[in-house]
Motif scaffolding. Sequence first.
Motif, PDB file in Angstrom:
ATOM      1  N   ARG A 124       6.589   1.913   9.566  1.00 53.88           N
ATOM      2  CA  ARG A 124       5.327   1.923   8.875  1.00 53.88           C
ATOM      3  C   ARG A 124       5.578   2.984   7.615  1.00 53.88           C
ATOM      4  O   ARG A 124       6.130   3.873   7.735  1.00 53.88           O
TER       5      ARG A 124
ATOM      6  N   SER B 299      -5.157   8.849   7.916  1.00 56.64           N
ATOM      7  CA  SER B 299      -5.499   7.997   8.747  1.00 56.64           C
ATOM      8  C   SER B 299      -4.262   7.847   9.869  1.00 56.64           C
ATOM      9  O   SER B 299      -4.641   7.455  10.885  1.00 56.64           O
ATOM     10  N   LEU B 300      -3.191   7.500   9.354  1.00 58.89           N
ATOM     11  CA  LEU B 300      -2.062   7.327  10.148  1.00 58.89           C
ATOM     12  C   LEU B 300      -1.667   8.323  11.151  1.00 58.89           C
ATOM     13  O   LEU B 300      -1.591   7.910  12.562  1.00 58.89           O
TER      14      LEU B 300
ATOM     15  N   GLY C 199      -3.750   4.058   0.903  1.00 59.74           N
ATOM     16  CA  GLY C 199      -3.873   4.306   2.282  1.00 59.74           C
ATOM     17  C   GLY C 199      -5.245   3.656   2.722  1.00 59.74           C
ATOM     18  O   GLY C 199      -5.318   3.082   3.885  1.00 59.74           O
ATOM     19  N   SER C 200      -6.048   3.980   1.948  1.00 58.69           N
ATOM     20  CA  SER C 200      -7.593   3.449   2.495  1.00 58.69           C
ATOM     21  C   SER C 200      -7.469   2.034   2.372  1.00 58.69           C
ATOM     22  O   SER C 200      -8.212   1.657   3.433  1.00 58.69           O
TER      23      SER C 200
ATOM     24  N   CYS D 153      -5.231  -0.244   2.832  1.00 60.03           N
ATOM     25  CA  CYS D 153      -4.437  -0.652   3.840  1.00 60.03           C
ATOM     26  C   CYS D 153      -4.811  -0.399   5.553  1.00 60.03           C
ATOM     27  O   CYS D 153      -4.761  -0.974   6.279  1.00 60.03           O
ATOM     28  N   GLN D 154      -5.700   0.778   5.469  1.00 58.78           N
ATOM     29  CA  GLN D 154      -6.116   1.293   6.798  1.00 58.78           C
ATOM     30  C   GLN D 154      -7.195   0.024   7.120  1.00 58.78           C
ATOM     31  O   GLN D 154      -7.354  -0.300   8.114  1.00 58.78           O
TER      32      GLN D 154
ATOM     33  N   ASP E  64     -10.088   0.340   7.648  1.00 62.87           N
ATOM     34  CA  ASP E  64     -11.381   0.508   8.618  1.00 62.87           C
ATOM     35  C   ASP E  64     -12.741   0.258   8.044  1.00 62.87           C
ATOM     36  O   ASP E  64     -12.973   0.218   6.942  1.00 62.87           O
TER      37      ASP E  64
ATOM     38  N   GLU F 119     -14.467   2.285   5.531  1.00 67.43           N
ATOM     39  CA  GLU F 119     -13.887   2.758   4.604  1.00 67.43           C
ATOM     40  C   GLU F 119     -14.530   2.605   3.374  1.00 67.43           C
ATOM     41  O   GLU F 119     -14.892   1.631   3.018  1.00 67.43           O
TER      42      GLU F 119
ATOM     43  N   TYR G  19      -9.167  -3.436  10.149  1.00 77.48           N
ATOM     44  CA  TYR G  19      -7.678  -2.942  10.351  1.00 77.48           C
ATOM     45  C   TYR G  19      -6.500  -3.948  10.013  1.00 77.48           C
ATOM     46  O   TYR G  19      -5.418  -3.958  10.459  1.00 77.48           O
TER      47      TYR G  19
END
Length: 292
Positions: A30, A37-38, A115-116, A118-119, A121, A124, A158
């Motif tokens: 990853r 987040s990760l 990151g936001s 790809c996360q 959530d 988000e 996600y």
Amino acid sequence: MQIPAPFDYERASDVANALALLERHGPESRIIAGGHSLLPMMKLRLARPEWLIDINDLAELEFIRREGDQLVVGALTRHTALLESADVAELFPIIRDAEQVIADPVVRNRGTIGGSLCQADPAEDLSTVCDVLRAHAVIRGPDGERIVAMSDFHRGPYETAVAQNELLYEIRFTVRPRSGSAYEKVERRVGDWAVVAAGAAVGLSADGTVEEAAIGLTAVALDGTVPEAEAVLRGQQPHEDLFVEAARIAAAACNPVADQRGPVDYKRHLADELTRRVLRRACARATAAQEG
Ligand SMILES: Cc1cc2nc3c(=O)[nH]c(=O)nc-3n(C[C@H](O)[C@H](O)[C@H](O)COP(=O)(O)OP(=O)(O)OC[C@H]3O[C@@H](n4cnc5c(N)ncnc54)[C@H](O)[C@@H]3O)c2cc1C
């Protein structure tokens, strides 16, 4: 103390190297960007990657620049850089509105737009912002580059269009004349995730009618924007009655669930009220841009 499962770690030297490392280590590898987040997910054992590919040395992914009618933002751009950018504040005030209410300075100094997104959530903030601005994601992989509209980027909670062996490279925002945008969020305490948030972007015609509108909601299980509410505004002079009607439709279109942040009725009420406010502010900003 929560401790992640054992993992190995490599620092990528450039984008090609990051892609090669993803290919070499396969499905158990990853990307790690800000880690905000990760790492919590790894500590809770909700994620158990065997390899972390660190992209923090990739300066080529950390930029905000104007290219013709686009503002292009590298995936490794930190929240703080977005918050402090004069171009962002002038062209897309919705991004600044959102960044002001994302977490706290510690998270914003390290967390990234890539990151936001790809996360993915459901709470988000930047996912809603990018939906509303109808942004495009540039994704790089072993077969080269592809450009994906935000409406196709998010596949569900996600889940995104970025495959395991690919990297989100940059996000492109189209600069439109006579446009305005706004974001507003209700949170339980400063820096918390949204109970509900709303975003809006509008573009006006030369005669001041609404040419294009986008409305999005955060944390209420809404996929993408709300076409029925946007249609109400199109072709009309901005007016409070229209905002009320569009907000009513948007609130009816979302699917909030009751949780520790509040009951369904309260969240739907917030969706309605916040949509009105962001439409009002986005239209006022678009009018100011038109006059200005
Ligand atoms: C206390 C706290 C409060 C927060 N509050 C908010 C809030 O109010 N609103 C909000 O929106 N967010 C909030 N966040 C989340 C914050 O915005 C994170 O920075 C963000 O969710 C993830 O960004 P990151 O760079 O840290 O990603 P990481 O944690 O490094 O990565 C997240 C995921 O994206 C993948 N990834 C990262 N970059 C790429 C890339 N370029 N290509 C492909 N995959 C990639 C990773 O593999 C991982 O799966 C909060 C976080 C914390 C810790």
